[in-house]
Design a protein around this motif. Structure first.
Motif, short mmCIF file in Angstrom:
data_model
loop_
_atom_site.label_atom_id
_atom_site.label_comp_id
_atom_site.label_asym_id
_atom_site.label_seq_id
_atom_site.Cartn_x
_atom_site.Cartn_y
_atom_site.Cartn_z
N PHE A 110 0.82 -1.21 0.00
CA PHE A 110 0.00 0.00 0.00
C PHE A 110 0.87 1.27 0.00
O PHE A 110 0.61 2.24 -0.72
CB PHE A 110 -0.88 -0.08 1.25
N HIS A 111 1.93 1.25 0.83
CA HIS A 111 2.82 2.41 0.92
C HIS A 111 3.68 2.58 -0.32
O HIS A 111 4.05 3.70 -0.68
CB HIS A 111 3.74 2.28 2.13
N LYS B 300 5.02 15.43 12.18
CA LYS B 300 6.10 16.41 12.12
C LYS B 300 6.99 16.15 10.91
O LYS B 300 7.34 17.07 10.19
CB LYS B 300 6.89 16.28 13.42
N GLY B 301 7.38 14.91 10.70
CA GLY B 301 8.31 14.58 9.61
C GLY B 301 7.71 14.95 8.27
O GLY B 301 6.52 14.77 8.03
N GLY B 302 8.53 15.49 7.37
CA GLY B 302 8.05 15.96 6.07
C GLY B 302 7.41 14.87 5.23
O GLY B 302 6.35 15.07 4.64
N ILE B 303 8.04 13.68 5.17
CA ILE B 303 7.49 12.58 4.35
C ILE B 303 6.11 12.20 4.89
O ILE B 303 5.16 12.05 4.14
CB ILE B 303 8.37 11.32 4.40
N ARG B 310 -2.43 12.78 1.69
CA ARG B 310 -3.06 11.97 0.65
C ARG B 310 -3.97 10.91 1.23
O ARG B 310 -5.07 10.67 0.74
CB ARG B 310 -1.99 11.32 -0.23
N ASN B 311 -3.52 10.23 2.29
CA ASN B 311 -4.30 9.13 2.85
C ASN B 311 -3.91 8.88 4.30
O ASN B 311 -2.83 8.38 4.58
CB ASN B 311 -4.06 7.87 2.02
N PRO B 312 -4.79 9.19 5.26
CA PRO B 312 -4.44 9.09 6.68
C PRO B 312 -4.04 7.68 7.12
O PRO B 312 -3.27 7.52 8.06
CB PRO B 312 -5.70 9.54 7.41
N ASP B 313 -4.57 6.64 6.44
CA ASP B 313 -4.23 5.29 6.86
C ASP B 313 -2.74 4.99 6.74
O ASP B 313 -2.25 4.05 7.35
CB ASP B 313 -5.00 4.25 6.02
N THR B 314 -2.03 5.79 5.94
CA THR B 314 -0.61 5.49 5.78
C THR B 314 0.16 5.63 7.09
O THR B 314 1.10 4.90 7.32
CB THR B 314 0.04 6.44 4.74
N TYR B 315 -0.22 6.60 7.92
CA TYR B 315 0.58 6.81 9.12
C TYR B 315 -0.24 6.90 10.40
O TYR B 315 0.21 7.46 11.38
CB TYR B 315 1.48 8.05 8.98
N GLU B 316 -1.48 6.40 10.40
CA GLU B 316 -2.28 6.42 11.62
C GLU B 316 -2.90 5.05 11.87
O GLU B 316 -3.54 4.49 10.98
CB GLU B 316 -3.40 7.47 11.49
#
Lengths: 533, 533
Positions: A110-111, B300-303, B310-316
């Motif tokens: 997905f990433h 905080k991190g730029g990436i 784009r898509n909250p599921d990527t990092y939450e």
């Protein structure tokens, strides 16, 4: 059984935490302390993203003396559009001079699509080529498989193929990262077990604390055969932080009997390291923190206290000395006469047959606590109270008056001045001093008054000053509590003042700080340890 | 599958935490909020040990309106030397009027000898008789088996016999307590599994956090069939605290799919409850706290930031709204132009084609952060900075001068006075005011100057005031950071000031607070929600 290798990423992932910012000098000081504890890998920064980090790696080579740790640089696999030979990030890693390099790459399909925006096969090529290139340059290489657990649940085959790509390219370690921190311990255990069946490279675990389970997840992975544990001191890091090495280390050493430090005796540095990092990062140490917190071995309940006095094993899961912490018996609102007597004895005060005076002291403490004093964080003020009421202590000066002023005109700097009038050893002293702020001016004026009588006061100074409103509903008109921390270079002591006026509260804490210091000097001599006990 | 019953002991075990003290009114307010969340049992206190708690139980009956919770009183088995009919502690439990009673008793043979100092059989009799007596009085009874896990490891037969004694006497629940907090999750799981094979009464788990594993231990017990989970809000409690219900609840509801609240929608109260308890207990909310912390969904991190957009599921790992929290994109030292543009858009500022001005703002923020400002905790000051540099905002007044004074004579109270001189709407205003302290005096003088022009300022007031030394090495001569929290009754906002002089820093934060409020009023009207976004 193999020793578990610790990788500390306080200086890299830790600095992603909200409100955390470290200078290069801070990082070097922390790195030296991490080595003293016996950490195996110190991840120092992300040289491609941050020029400050490049400076750290340069200075680390000449300024650190490392007995245990290898300095590790962190970066990404090459970018999609470049080659390893020309990728600036990869070059920055090699230029860092670090003997160990951590490369983060995507493990969740997905990433690869959503964040990286390349084909799955391209991502594998990026991993293989980057690892191979770094190995060709003789670095020890760790592959951090980002979002490994989420990726494994969605597409286990692809997640495994990223590890295998790294393994085929000669990687030394693969780290399974729970980047979003959402995985539970038995899921971690299951997946580590499955990965071990198909991947032969040693495995690491990198957990985040979004479910308050990062320590448990790390232990679960180690029990299933992970040989490297990533984390940060005090668990600092982005969002809810990283896995907390300060808890992982004693759990591994003392509970699971899995060595991770050079010797078990190294554990004694744990409390000091935890507090050192809080101080450098300018964070308030977390009083309830497991193993190292100020409250971690503090006993308050009456039943507990009497049982602890007979046998510490009754209410302590480990001996606090093992991790450099100490047991504390609290004298507080809830405590009865017996706690207070216990404390008086600790302070060497003879209370035999003085029940009435002890009762007066107890009532005085209860009254002050009702007014907002909290002696649990200000033991020096508490000790002064004990010696005033039970030890025949006499005040070193009598207060007459004070005036503090701050003035500012447009276009010029603010100025502060304090005037104090005291009677010291029967002599009236009237002094005035300027300072950077009103409390500093007051500190200077008080010193000026006391110095002729007690020149030793110049060997002590204040190290911290905190103000807290007691009743938040009343804002600036409410009572404030001032806590002051002081040191003579050997010892640290804390004093308290409470008033509706921040100047009065500061004065009280300042006066207590000097009185306590002079009392200790009178008792033990200047260069001795200052503990009254 | 059976719903997991939550027993909250914030009001009882939680108050054993160092520095924690709650009035009866505080306890009643917290109990009402616990019921709103949907907690099943609220352990309100220890009536035999504490007269304040007796008052709580009395007032709870008339003042609380409970939809979900049963009030629970806590006490010990009868004392060795008494009978249940005459034991004062047992009588206090019945007198409390609570429909549910928790009885703690010894389960570790070592403690029966060391702490209680009676024979093993006597302890069993104390359990049987106390439970039977309370059942005879029609109470729901929970038996807390103190030190159960330690006891089980040393003498499993005796530990089990204490549970059986309670079961034989008709107890409704037996709780396995990890009183010292030293047990690891797989040990908890193993022992719960073994207990379930021999004890038919429903089982509860009561964990402490001394190894940073209390949440994991609770989940492990529930997975093995425990049907009741004890804990406290934010994990407050003695030493390192109790198991944290604020993390246990969403883990059960969202991760293990084990319902523990009346409906999943009740989860939305979680963040509010956590912050409410911190405020009432006068504790600084833990910013990194899982699920509910101010930083828990801060990126905080730029990436991360561009992927999240784009898509909250990527990092939450979960959507923050589910637990009443919110996502935050941080503009900080590490952030680049894109974060800052994102924030400007959130604030409704048009930055189209204004790259140069955005760059100036970024440099200004970096410079201020270098000087010690930290806008992450002071969003109102940050928004003012944005509107000053990008939104054409003009200052509401020009500073001319100020003077603040605190004076004290022996035997009389300290007094404070502030004088300010400002130009407001082209008019020179010179005001003087007294206050409880210098900052309060300054607040009053500033209000006095502004009131004729902006009478609405009397609808706002300050609620919190904090001071922190930035470079602790310099003590009172160091820079200080003042954080002020204000409210108009609807909204809360925070502002910051930094200076070597606490008066100047306070002035800055005070002036920002009023400016921000007046800006919001101008934009949205007085009674509207004040969010600029």
């Amino acid at each position: 059984m193999n020793r578990v290798r610790l990788l500390d990423t306080t200086l890299r992932d830790g600095t992603q935490g909200e409100g955390i910012s470290l200078t290069v000098a801070d990082k070097l000081r922390i790195a030296q302390k991490l080595d003293d504890l016996g950490i195996a890998y110190i991840e120092g920064g992300f040289p491609a993203a941050n020029p400050k980090d490049q400076d750290f790696f340069r200075r680390a080579q000449s300024e650190l003396t490392l007995k245990n740790a290898k300095i590790t640089a962190f970066g990404s696999t090459r970018r999609p559009s470049t080659t390893v030979e020309t990728d600036e990030g990869v070059r920055a890693l090699l230029d860092s001079g670090a003997p160990v390099i951590t490369i983060v790459g995507k493990a969740w399909d997905f990433h690869v699509h959503e964040a990286l925006r390349v084909e799955l096969a391209d991502n594998l090529a990026m991993i293989v080529e980057t690892v191979a290139w770094l190995k060709k340059h003789d670095r020890e290489v760790i592959f951090d498989a980002e979002h490994f657990f989420d990726g494994y649940r969605h597409n286990s085959e692809y997640a495994i193929s990223t590890l295998q790509a790294a393994a085929d390219a000669g990687v030394d370690w693969v780290t399974l990262c729970d980047t979003n921190g959402g995985t539970l311990p038995d899921v971690v255990a299951d997946i580590v077990k499955q990965v071990r069946q198909v991947v032969s490279v040693p495995i690491g675990i990198h957990a985040h604390n979004d479910c308050e389970l990062a320590v448990a997840n790390t232990l679960a992975a180690v029990k299933e055969g992970a040989l490297m544990a990533h984390g940060t001191i005090n668990g600092i890091g982005e969002r809810c932080g990283n896995a907390n090495l300060i808890s992982i280390i004693p759990n591994l050493e003392l509970k699971l009997e899995r060595p991770c430090l050079p010797t078990k005796a190294h554990l004694v540095h744990l409390t000091e390291l935890s507090r050192f990092v809080s101080e450098i990062a300018n964070l308030v140490p977390h009083s309830y923190q497991p193993f190292v917190g100020h409250s971690a071995f503090a006993h308050k309940g009456g039943i507990h206290v009497s049982a602890i006095a007979r046998n510490p094993d009754t209410y302590e899961h480990i001996r606090p000395e093992l991790v450099g912490n100490e047991r504390r018996i609290l004298v507080s609102e809830l405590s009865g006469l017996s706690n207070l007597q216990h404390r008086a004895e600790e302070l060497g005060l003879n209370i035999e047959g003085r029940t009435q005076e002890v009762r007066t002291l107890l009532n005085r403490i209860k009254q002050l606590e009702y007014e907002g004093y909290q002696f649990e964080g200000a033991e020096a003020s508490q000790e002064l109270l004990f010696v005033k009421l039970l030890g025949g202590y006499e005040e070193l000066f009598q207060f007459e008056s004070m005036r503090v002023e701050a003035t500012q005109q447009v276009g010029s700097a603010i100025t502060s001045e304090a005037i104090v009038k005291l009677s010291v050893q029967g002599e009236m002293v009237h002094t005035v001093a300027e300072g950077n702020g009103p409390v500093n001016a007051l500190d200077e004026a008080l010193r000026k008054a006391m110095r002729p009588f007690y020149p030793v006061i110049d060997t002590m100074h204040l190290t911290d000053y905190k103000v807290r409103v007691l009743d938040e509903k009343d804002g600036t008109a409410a009572k404030v509590r001032v806590l002051i921390e002081s040191t003579n270079g050997y010892d640290i002591w804390r004093t308290i003042g409470v008033s509706e006026n921040v100047i009065e509260a500061s004065w009280e804490a300042l006066a207590d700080s000097m009185s306590y210091f002079l009392l200790c000097v009178a008792k033990c001599g200047e260069a001795q340890s200052m503990e009254l006990t």
